[in-house]
Design an enzyme around this catalytic site. Structure first.
Site, PDB file in Angstrom:
ATOM      1  CB  CYS A   1      72.782  -4.650 -54.375  1.00  0.00           C
ATOM      2  SG  CYS A   1      71.456  -4.917 -53.172  1.00  0.00           S
TER       3      CYS A   1
ATOM      4  NE  ARG B   1      70.946  -1.583 -55.802  1.00  0.00           N
ATOM      5  CZ  ARG B   1      71.952  -0.704 -55.875  1.00  0.00           C
ATOM      6  NH1 ARG B   1      72.186  -0.072 -57.026  1.00  0.00           N
ATOM      7  NH2 ARG B   1      72.699  -0.456 -54.830  1.00  0.00           N
TER       8      ARG B   1
END
Length: 270
Positions: free
Chosen positions: A229, A234
């Protein structure tokens, strides 16, 4: 204690907590205020930033062995420790913690499916008691084979089976929203935002159809996959989902903060 599954449901963990085994260590990666207002019984809170190097331009790279020694000494790490980890955001930080365990070669761990959201939605009790854990003298070694660096990705781009799973938003992927010197994505990357793998109607658990959902988008068990990410936060969750499905998956800890700020990395914006 019998071996716990990689993905443990709240009811199953609650049953374990009726007579918690000595080697069970629950780790809370929620915000400090959330932890103070109520957490899973026996959970120790750690700030997620302790997992990161926090050094620009790629602050999401793995923390040093010295930093991790302090963290895991505090957590009382032994070879027999079984970690159960959770957060309150659907699994990003919890997945990053599990990736970190893989990087130091500790394989006894579980993810509380849906984290605190699922625990609360199932009506399970919260505690404000802060447990006392006897520290150990942890000495960890980071396995470079678990880490992904720029040269490995560049080499993979020549392999037709290689897949990059970009867990960022579509706006970041397209370059419309640039959070580095360069906007866009790694050539050929598949954009599946991390939140798409959560069941938003069931306490943010991993969606039950995750495997066919990913297969429709070209991510399958027979393909080597690297996920990233902006800072490998994430993509901690997408890494965890891939592991739970038996994928050949690695996490790129430099992520876009590194790739997008490097002068020689190729970028696409279409």
């Amino acid at each position: 204690m019998p071996d716990l599954p990689l993905i443990i449901e709240p009811a199953e963990l609650a049953k374990q907590l009726e007579t918690p085994p000595d080697n069970l260590r629950i780790v809370d990666l929620c915000g400090e205020q959330s932890y103070q207002s109520g957490h899973v019984e026996g959970a120790l809170h750690i700030p997620p930033q302790m997992l990161l190097s926090n050094i620009p331009p790629a602050p999401g790279r793995i923390a040093t062995a010295e930093q991790l020694n302090r963290l895991f000494s505090f957590l009382g790490l032994t070879p027999d420790t079984h970690f159960v980890v959770y957060d309150d955001e659907g699994g990003g930080w919890a997945g990053r913690f599990i990736w970190t365990l893989d990087a130091i070669g500790h394989t006894r761990y579980s993810y509380l499916n849906g984290g605190l959201q699922a625990w609360k939605s199932d009506g399970l009790p919260l505690s404000r008691h802060i447990p006392q854990v006897t520290p150990t003298n942890a000495e960890v070694t980071i396995n470079p084979a678990v880490l992904v660096e720029i040269p490995e990705i560049l080499e993979g781009l020549d392999n037709p089976d290689f897949r990059v799973w970009d867990a960022r938003s579509p706006q970041e992927y397209s370059g419309e929203k640039a959070l580095a010197m360069k906007g866009g994505h790694i050539p050929g990357a598949v954009n599946i935002e991390w939140t798409q793998l959560m069941d938003h109607n069931n306490g943010l658990r991993i969606r039950p159809d995750a495997e066919p959902f990913l297969a429709e988008r070209g991510l399958t068990r027979d393909k080597p996959i690297v996920t990233h990410c902006q800072s490998h936060h994430r993509s901690g969750f997408t890494y965890l989902v891939g592991k739970s499905l038996g994928f050949d998956i690695k996490g790129y800890h430099g992520s876009w903060a590194e790739w997008g700020n490097h002068p020689d990395t190729p970028v696409e914006t279409e």
